[in-house]
Write a protein that holds these residues in place. Structure first.
Motif, PDB file in Angstrom:
ATOM      1  N   LYS A   1      -2.188   8.710  -0.509  1.00  0.00           N
ATOM      2  CA  LYS A   1      -2.532   9.660   0.230  1.00  0.00           C
ATOM      3  C   LYS A   1      -1.097  10.233  -0.425  1.00  0.00           C
ATOM      4  O   LYS A   1       0.037  10.645  -0.023  1.00  0.00           O
ATOM      5  CB  LYS A   1      -3.209   9.777   1.772  1.00  0.00           C
TER       6      LYS A   1
ATOM      7  N   VAL B   1      -4.586  -2.242 -10.517  1.00  0.00           N
ATOM      8  CA  VAL B   1      -4.814  -1.340  -9.467  1.00  0.00           C
ATOM      9  C   VAL B   1      -2.903  -1.132  -9.013  1.00  0.00           C
ATOM     10  O   VAL B   1      -2.832  -1.843  -7.966  1.00  0.00           O
ATOM     11  CB  VAL B   1      -5.629  -1.254  -8.505  1.00  0.00           C
ATOM     12  N   LEU B   2      -2.447  -0.110  -9.432  1.00  0.00           N
ATOM     13  CA  LEU B   2      -1.292   0.012  -9.163  1.00  0.00           C
ATOM     14  C   LEU B   2      -0.698   1.581  -7.807  1.00  0.00           C
ATOM     15  O   LEU B   2       0.066   1.040  -7.131  1.00  0.00           O
ATOM     16  CB  LEU B   2      -0.198   1.188 -10.394  1.00  0.00           C
ATOM     17  N   GLU B   3      -1.782   1.856  -7.736  1.00  0.00           N
ATOM     18  CA  GLU B   3      -2.090   3.058  -6.339  1.00  0.00           C
ATOM     19  C   GLU B   3      -4.245   2.729  -5.993  1.00  0.00           C
ATOM     20  O   GLU B   3      -4.508   2.974  -6.890  1.00  0.00           O
ATOM     21  CB  GLU B   3      -2.088   3.924  -6.410  1.00  0.00           C
ATOM     22  N   ARG B   4      -3.898   1.950  -4.738  1.00  0.00           N
ATOM     23  CA  ARG B   4      -5.517   1.915  -4.335  1.00  0.00           C
ATOM     24  C   ARG B   4      -6.362   2.874  -3.379  1.00  0.00           C
ATOM     25  O   ARG B   4      -7.512   3.091  -4.132  1.00  0.00           O
ATOM     26  CB  ARG B   4      -5.373   0.313  -2.973  1.00  0.00           C
ATOM     27  N   LYS B   5      -5.648   4.079  -2.578  1.00  0.00           N
ATOM     28  CA  LYS B   5      -6.011   5.021  -2.393  1.00  0.00           C
ATOM     29  C   LYS B   5      -5.025   5.290  -1.405  1.00  0.00           C
ATOM     30  O   LYS B   5      -4.256   5.796  -0.565  1.00  0.00           O
ATOM     31  CB  LYS B   5      -6.657   4.362  -0.949  1.00  0.00           C
TER      32      LYS B   5
ATOM     33  N   ARG C   1      -6.622   7.194  -7.224  1.00  0.00           N
ATOM     34  CA  ARG C   1      -6.626   5.528  -7.068  1.00  0.00           C
ATOM     35  C   ARG C   1      -5.842   5.647  -9.040  1.00  0.00           C
ATOM     36  O   ARG C   1      -6.473   5.725  -9.258  1.00  0.00           O
ATOM     37  CB  ARG C   1      -7.636   4.543  -7.268  1.00  0.00           C
TER      38      ARG C   1
END
Lengths: 318, 111
Positions: B14, B8-12, B104
């Motif tokens: 913004k 998961v390189l980016e989870r959330k 994500r």
């Protein structure tokens, strides 16, 4: 602190039948629970993530626990020499921080206990900051390049090996051993440390006991809650940030007594029996016989920090 | 048995402005696949334009191909990546008036 005895007689005898070269790199207790080499995938070493609500809303994860970064399999390749490789093969497990001061990368291994007693984790590891290819960085100012020392030495923060254990009616605690290479001002310290408080948990946050910002030290956020043990240690960083020299680490704890026992790093053995293991004042449910280990790496500069694990072995005496 | 791993390189993330993901090593993988899960897309005409990037050393980057993968609404977008080297990342160019999105990002490697 003592120095580990060096045995010389073994080299003069042929290997007996069944001799295992990979296991011979370790000194395990009688029962091996895990022997992880990383020429196959990550063997259960996964990213740590804080807890979240029943809708899968990851905005409910604590701000300091949602970005511990996924571990990756690395051939340890660098801009100057290409592929370095590892101790045991082609790939190492690599933990990498963001280039953000205070950011931590964490890989965790989740087990449970079928008994109580001695538990040992061993690894061959290396640590490095990301190489700088460009103008000097302020974060490396504490060390000048002289052909031997290198500014990158000051750009590695710390690495930690720790447990998360819960047993015997919800008694939860963390054994923790940290090598702090620099303080938060990027000044060399090279000391072994432990916290005197248990790690803040998502339940603590849920109950309003704390709220920590992004990039806090999740193991123990207040620097005042850390103490040193053993003697300051100069490890083998070997002059530039792209040489990988593998260090041996062996850490022994006692889950019957809920205590630390000793930490060996190369030829240095540190007695940890007097290093306290803080227990949470309240009890936890759903964690019966929890036995987790984690490795973490934290940068104290806006520079990526890496912890490489060639292999890991966890063994017990039960 | 083939090996596979999901990161998961980016989870959330913004997203308000252009960015790149953190470098991720996949030296053992013969193929890879990015998944971009747009959880929220707001603003006037927000569009995220993703480009796959590769690197020989994790420090210096170039585009893998000339393909832009566009995301302008909630949902999952995915594409296959082959012929890469050791490192992979995504470059995301953001367009629109006061763009706002939450994404994500997964990277799956397979031997």
């Amino acid at each position: 602190m003592t120095t580990a005895p060096v045995r010389r007689e073994g080299a003069q005898h042929p290997s007996p039948p069944g001799y295992d070269v990979e296991l011979s790199k370790f000194n395990p207790l009688p029962r091996v629970l895990c022997h992880d080499t990383f020429d196959s995938p990550t063997h259960g070493w996964t990213e740590l993530l804080g807890n979240y609500d029943g809708t899968g809303d990851l905005d409910t994860v604590d701000d300091h626990m949602w970005d511990f970064r996924p571990p990756q399999l690395s051939s340890c390749s660098f801009f100057d020499v290409g592929t370095h490789g590892t101790l045991s093969g082609a790939y190492a497990l690599k933990l990498a921080t963001r280039p953000h001061k205070g950011h931590t990368a964490v890989a965790i291994r989740r087990l449970t206990m079928a008994g109580r007693g001695l538990v040992q984790i061993e690894t061959h590891f290396a640590f490095k900051p990301e190489a700088n290819v460009g103008p000097p960085r302020q974060s490396g100012r504490a060390v000048s390049w002289d052909g031997n020392n290198h500014p990158s030495e000051a750009e590695f923060g710390c690495f930690t090996v720790a447990t998360d254990i819960c047993s015997d009616g919800g008694i939860r605690y963390h054994n923790v051993a940290r090598y702090q290479n620099t303080n938060m001002d990027n000044e060399m310290t090279r000391q072994w440390m432990y916290p005197v408080v248990p790690e803040p948990t998502p339940r603590d946050h849920f109950e309003g006991k704390f709220s920590l910002p992004y990039a806090s030290d999740f193991t123990a956020p207040n620097p005042e809650d850390w103490r040193t043990f053993g003697e300051p240690t100069e490890l083998c960083v070997n002059e530039v940030p792209t040489k990988i020299n593998w260090h041996y680490l062996r850490w022994l704890i006692d889950t019957d007594a809920r205590k630390n026992v000793e930490l060996q790093v190369n030829d240095q053995v540190m007695d940890m029996r007097d290093v306290p293991v803080p227990v949470y004042p309240d009890r936890y449910r759903t964690l019966d016989n929890l036995l987790n280990f984690y490795f973490s790496v934290r940068t104290h500069a806006d520079v990526r920090n890496f912890l490489f694990l060639d292999s890991v072995l966890i063994s017990v005496d039960w | 048995m083939r090996s596979t791993t999901t990161a998961v390189l980016e989870r959330k993330a913004k997203v308000r402005e252009s960015f790149t993901t953190e470098p991720y090593e996949l030296p053992w993988a013969g193929e890879a696949r990015f998944f971009v899960h747009a959880l929220e897309v707001g603003g006037d005409g927000t569009e995220l334009r993703f480009t796959t990037q590769i690197s020989p050393d994790g420090l210096h980057w170039c585009d893998l191909d000339g393909v832009e993968h566009r995301v302008d609404s909630v949902g999952v977008t995915s594409w296959l990546v082959t012929g890469f080297g050791q490192w992979l990342r995504l470059s995301c160019r953001v367009v629109g008036q006061e763009p706002a999105a939450t994404v994500r990002i997964y990277l799956v490697g397979k031997s």
